[in-house]
Design a protein around this motif. Structure first.
Motif, PDB file in Angstrom:
ATOM      1  N   ASP A 250       0.800  -1.008  -0.012  1.00 18.29           N
ATOM      2  CA  ASP A 250      -0.041  -0.077  -0.138  1.00 18.29           C
ATOM      3  C   ASP A 250       1.145   0.907   0.194  1.00 18.29           C
ATOM      4  O   ASP A 250       1.097   1.848   1.511  1.00 18.29           O
ATOM      5  CB  ASP A 250      -1.108   0.171   1.112  1.00 18.29           C
ATOM      6  N   LYS A 257       1.418   7.378   0.141  1.00 24.86           N
ATOM      7  CA  LYS A 257       2.050   8.291   1.763  1.00 24.86           C
ATOM      8  C   LYS A 257       3.117   8.038   1.477  1.00 24.86           C
ATOM      9  O   LYS A 257       4.293   8.808   1.493  1.00 24.86           O
ATOM     10  CB  LYS A 257       2.380   6.871   2.585  1.00 24.86           C
ATOM     11  N   MET A 264       4.677  -0.941   4.879  1.00 25.16           N
ATOM     12  CA  MET A 264       2.899  -1.862   4.139  1.00 25.16           C
ATOM     13  C   MET A 264       2.762  -2.598   3.046  1.00 25.16           C
ATOM     14  O   MET A 264       1.477  -3.151   2.367  1.00 25.16           O
ATOM     15  CB  MET A 264       2.663  -0.564   2.805  1.00 25.16           C
ATOM     16  N   ASP A 267       0.194  -4.725   4.730  1.00 25.82           N
ATOM     17  CA  ASP A 267      -1.081  -4.467   4.253  1.00 25.82           C
ATOM     18  C   ASP A 267      -2.590  -5.629   4.072  1.00 25.82           C
ATOM     19  O   ASP A 267      -3.336  -5.709   3.396  1.00 25.82           O
ATOM     20  CB  ASP A 267      -1.784  -3.274   3.445  1.00 25.82           C
ATOM     21  N   ASN A 324      -9.983   9.473  -1.214  1.00 30.14           N
ATOM     22  CA  ASN A 324      -8.628   9.334  -1.345  1.00 30.14           C
ATOM     23  C   ASN A 324      -8.045   8.371  -1.408  1.00 30.14           C
ATOM     24  O   ASN A 324      -8.748   7.233  -1.202  1.00 30.14           O
ATOM     25  CB  ASN A 324      -8.166   9.718   0.637  1.00 30.14           C
ATOM     26  N   ASP A 326      -5.754   6.831  -0.953  1.00 27.67           N
ATOM     27  CA  ASP A 326      -5.094   5.722   0.331  1.00 27.67           C
ATOM     28  C   ASP A 326      -6.107   5.281   0.972  1.00 27.67           C
ATOM     29  O   ASP A 326      -5.633   3.745   1.744  1.00 27.67           O
ATOM     30  CB  ASP A 326      -4.389   6.276   1.130  1.00 27.67           C
ATOM     31  N   GLU A 328      -8.089   3.014   0.690  1.00 22.52           N
ATOM     32  CA  GLU A 328      -8.224   2.102  -0.959  1.00 22.52           C
ATOM     33  C   GLU A 328      -8.830  -0.097  -0.505  1.00 22.52           C
ATOM     34  O   GLU A 328      -9.543  -0.236  -0.982  1.00 22.52           O
ATOM     35  CB  GLU A 328      -6.914   1.426  -1.591  1.00 22.52           C
ATOM     36  N   GLY A 329      -8.896   0.355   0.931  1.00 23.19           N
ATOM     37  CA  GLY A 329      -8.693  -1.384   1.369  1.00 23.19           C
ATOM     38  C   GLY A 329     -10.758  -1.491   1.633  1.00 23.19           C
ATOM     39  O   GLY A 329     -10.770  -2.636   0.818  1.00 23.19           O
ATOM     40  N   ARG A 330     -10.888  -0.262   1.921  1.00 22.34           N
ATOM     41  CA  ARG A 330     -12.266  -0.707   1.832  1.00 22.34           C
ATOM     42  C   ARG A 330     -13.536  -0.699   0.469  1.00 22.34           C
ATOM     43  O   ARG A 330     -14.494  -1.316   0.607  1.00 22.34           O
ATOM     44  CB  ARG A 330     -12.690   0.336   2.540  1.00 22.34           C
ATOM     45  N   THR A 354      -5.991  -5.136   7.592  1.00 24.63           N
ATOM     46  CA  THR A 354      -5.449  -3.495   8.398  1.00 24.63           C
ATOM     47  C   THR A 354      -5.961  -2.452   7.836  1.00 24.63           C
ATOM     48  O   THR A 354      -5.449  -1.424   6.579  1.00 24.63           O
ATOM     49  CB  THR A 354      -3.979  -3.929   7.618  1.00 24.63           C
ATOM     50  N   LEU A 355      -6.963  -2.398   8.247  1.00 21.89           N
ATOM     51  CA  LEU A 355      -7.836  -1.323   7.511  1.00 21.89           C
ATOM     52  C   LEU A 355      -7.521   0.664   7.780  1.00 21.89           C
ATOM     53  O   LEU A 355      -7.357   1.022   6.810  1.00 21.89           O
ATOM     54  CB  LEU A 355      -9.574  -1.247   7.196  1.00 21.89           C
ATOM     55  N   GLY A 357      -4.543   3.262   9.894  1.00 20.99           N
ATOM     56  CA  GLY A 357      -3.680   3.500  11.517  1.00 20.99           C
ATOM     57  C   GLY A 357      -4.186   3.965  12.414  1.00 20.99           C
ATOM     58  O   GLY A 357      -3.697   4.364  13.718  1.00 20.99           O
ATOM     59  N   ALA A 358      -5.834   4.644  11.966  1.00 19.83           N
ATOM     60  CA  ALA A 358      -6.820   4.792  13.194  1.00 19.83           C
ATOM     61  C   ALA A 358      -6.834   3.708  14.229  1.00 19.83           C
ATOM     62  O   ALA A 358      -6.836   4.519  15.420  1.00 19.83           O
ATOM     63  CB  ALA A 358      -7.842   5.480  12.919  1.00 19.83           C
ATOM     64  N   TYR A 415     -14.167   8.731   2.081  1.00 17.85           N
ATOM     65  CA  TYR A 415     -13.270   9.258   2.657  1.00 17.85           C
ATOM     66  C   TYR A 415     -13.925  10.736   3.637  1.00 17.85           C
ATOM     67  O   TYR A 415     -13.917  11.553   2.845  1.00 17.85           O
ATOM     68  CB  TYR A 415     -11.869   9.747   2.440  1.00 17.85           C
ATOM     69  N   GLY A 445      -5.512  -2.463  11.464  1.00 13.08           N
ATOM     70  CA  GLY A 445      -4.130  -1.740  11.159  1.00 13.08           C
ATOM     71  C   GLY A 445      -3.110  -1.906  12.658  1.00 13.08           C
ATOM     72  O   GLY A 445      -1.561  -1.435  12.329  1.00 13.08           O
TER      73      GLY A 445
HETATM   74  N1  BES Z   1      -3.229   0.466   4.809  1.00  9.83           N
HETATM   75  C1  BES Z   1      -4.097   1.513   5.245  1.00  9.83           C
HETATM   76  C2  BES Z   1      -3.903   1.460   7.282  1.00  9.83           C
HETATM   77  C3  BES Z   1      -2.575   1.365   7.608  1.00  9.83           C
HETATM   78  C4  BES Z   1      -1.777   2.376   7.698  1.00  9.83           C
HETATM   79  C5  BES Z   1      -2.520   0.254   8.330  1.00  9.83           C
HETATM   80  C6  BES Z   1      -0.653   2.244   9.065  1.00  9.83           C
HETATM   81  C7  BES Z   1      -1.116  -0.192   9.361  1.00  9.83           C
HETATM   82  C8  BES Z   1      -0.275   1.235   9.479  1.00  9.83           C
HETATM   83  C9  BES Z   1      -5.146   1.583   5.214  1.00  9.83           C
HETATM   84  O1  BES Z   1      -4.879   1.203   3.280  1.00  9.83           O
HETATM   85  C10 BES Z   1      -4.703   3.439   5.089  1.00  9.83           C
HETATM   86  O2  BES Z   1      -4.078   3.772   4.151  1.00  9.83           O
HETATM   87  N2  BES Z   1      -5.555   3.558   5.800  1.00  9.83           N
HETATM   88  C11 BES Z   1      -6.255   5.376   5.917  1.00  9.83           C
HETATM   89  C12 BES Z   1      -7.394   5.972   5.435  1.00  9.83           C
HETATM   90  C13 BES Z   1      -7.097   7.302   5.524  1.00  9.83           C
HETATM   91  C14 BES Z   1      -6.971   8.153   4.401  1.00  9.83           C
HETATM   92  C15 BES Z   1      -8.930   7.354   5.350  1.00  9.83           C
HETATM   93  C16 BES Z   1      -5.148   5.857   7.090  1.00  9.83           C
HETATM   94  O3  BES Z   1      -4.974   5.136   8.035  1.00  9.83           O
HETATM   95  O4  BES Z   1      -5.064   6.686   7.349  1.00  9.83           O
END
Ligand code: BES
Ligand code: MN
Ligand code: ZN
Length: 481
Positions: A250, A257, A264, A267, A324, A326, A328-330, A354-355, A357-358, A415, A445
């Protein structure tokens, strides 16, 4: 590794003695008293003695007997694995209490803690010594019989957790969607009860899996969808569906990122976890009908990549505004969930991803976030997690937050900048695609990876949720009609 359960110890390289704080020095310590070993949890002392039977003895503390738990024993097992010197391959253990649960937890911790990701280490000195035998010294005959059966299951499960870790630790230049599909086929070939079907980009386009295809567009190795099916005299009428996020790398896409990109590769933890369940099913039977849906892609950038502002039409015709790339998982899960609902009419769906970072902000690195639309299902998942000492915590699918996925110019957006609550917003987006199907979502995540080795979690992929999901499936009763 060959496990035996003799009543009397025979020659070994290392004798492991787990001890409570209150235990008196065992008779086997020939040249030593218990010395200054206090038996605190995870305290260790290695003793050498002039004795052919047991030249080395490793004491490991279990703390106070009154306060003991399976998790304390599991961690002690992990601690022993970490203390194990190179070259030792014949082990023995004398447990201080002949309890099935506690002994199993210890052995589990040992196997999980002994894991190392080593396919790319050329120096044999840096590789783990393969373990050849383990004697568990047991007197109780009934316990011996129970242990024999349970240890077989335990060996299969821990082997699988470690193979999931291998997949997740694999770099994305090695493990791309094509390779992941090949690995899935390999698992399938192990059992006649499992079937595997793979969709490539062209066939995905034909069936309108546009979100999955779009996320994969920026990469050379395009998106794939892997469908796994297991069926053996099922007690469930309609299938249980497990969905796993399979982003092999990712980069964030055009919303590139800015940090931690090297992580990543993990992911695809969700997809690896679900594949792990089928790996266990290839060796252990459950009277269930289970389908795995694994959308796989690399989220890259380039002239073919999908872009911020694009509007995609998902498998179920929902239009999605991309705010966004980023998130992309959803998107890939949206198509996978909608596909499952339409084609399999599942009794329940669980997705693992791993959806966000929150999830780290909300629950740190040890606890997976749980979200769902059905209390019976989330309760059963929490129970399963508790049974195997894995940690999950439920967050609410708040109706006011749910409204925030609405887009001005499309049905929904991927997003919503102002809301915060990243884990919940991820869940709210996914829920749109499961309609009324009982569904639960595990956001790993934070919990999929550790940068610090902790007892039976070596640095890197944790392999969490395989044991929870397996326990959930073992407990499963069809109560969702
Ligand atoms: N794969 C990431 C989530 C992630 C981030 C997992 C860091 C583990 C560590 C996911 O695809 C992502 O980038 N999510 C974004 C969502 C946001 C853009 C709504 C995130 O968490 O920042
Ligand atoms: Mn992302
Ligand atoms: Zn991602």
């Amino acid at each position: 590794m060959n496990i035996s359960l003799p009543a009397k110890l025979s020659k070994c390289d290392l004798l492991i003695l787990p001890l409570y704080a209150s235990n008196t020095p065992p008779l086997l310590l020939k040249d030593h008293s218990r010395a200054d070993f206090e038996g605190k949890t995870n305290e260790t002392v290695l003793l050498y003695q002039k004795d052919k039977l047991t030249p080395r003895i490793l004491l490991v503390g279990l703390g106070q007997e009154k306060k003991t738990t399976t998790e304390i024993w599991r961690q002690a097992g992990g601690t022993v694995a970490n203390q194990l010197k190179k070259g030792l391959s014949k082990l023995a253990i004398i447990p201080p209490k002949e309890s099935l649960r506690l002994i199993l937890a210890f052995i589990e911790g040992f196997y999980l803690g002994h894991y190392k990701y080593e396919p790319f280490l050329n120096d044999p000195e840096r590789q783990q010594t393969p373990l050849s035998e383990l004697q568990i010294i047991i007197q109780d005959k009934t316990l011996k019989k129970e242990l024999e059966i349970k240890l077989k299951e335990l060996q299969i499960i821990t082997k699988t957790v470690n193979s999931v870790r291998d997949q997740v630790n694999s770099p994305s230049n090695i493990l791309n969607p094509t390779q992941f599909a090949k690995n899935s086929q390999k698992v399938t070939k192990k059992s006649r009860k499992i079937n595997c079907k793979i969709f490539d980009e062209k066939s995905l386009q034909k069936i309108n899996m546009n979100c999955l295809v779009s996320v994969g567009k920026g990469a050379r190795d395009k998106a794939k969808l892997i469908i796994l099916e297991y069926k053996s005299k099922p007690i469930n009428k309609r299938p249980l569906v497990l969905v796993g996020k399979g982003i092999c790398f990712d980069a964030g896409g055009i919303n590139l990122k800015t940090r931690d990109l090297e992580y990543m590769k993990y992911d695809m933890t969700g997809a690896a976890t679900v594949l792990g369940i089928f790996e266990i099913l290839a060796e252990l039977n459950l009277p269930l009908h289970i389908i795995g849906v694994l959308p796989c892609a690399e989220n890259m950038l380039g002239e073919n990549a999908f872009k911020p502002g694009d509007i995609l039409t998902a498998y179920d015709k929902t239009t999605v505004e991309i705010l966004n790339t980023d998130a992309e998982g959803r998107l890939i899960l949206a198509d996978a969930l909608a596909y499952a609902v339409k084609n399999f009419k599942p009794e329940i769906i669980i997705d693992v991803a791993t959806l966000t970072g929150a999830a780290i902000t909300a629950l740190g690195y040890d606890i997976a976030a749980l979200i769902g639309n059905n209390q019976n299902l989330t309760t059963q998942l929490k129970q399963a997690a508790t049974q195997v000492d894995e940690k999950i915590w439920e967050l609410p699918l708040d109706p006011d937050y749910k409204k925030e996925i609405k887009s001005d110019i499309a049905d929904i957006k991927n997003y919503s900048a102002e809301v915060g609550a990243g884990v919940i917003m991820g869940g709210a987006f996914l829920e749109h695609f499961v309609k009324d199907t009982p569904w639960a979502h595990l956001d790993m995540g934070g919990s999929a990876w550790t940068n610090k080795a902790k007892s039976y979690y070596p640095k890197g992929a944790t392999g969490r949720m395989v044991r929870t999901l397996w326990q959930f499936l073992k407990n499963y009763k069809p109560t969702f009609d």
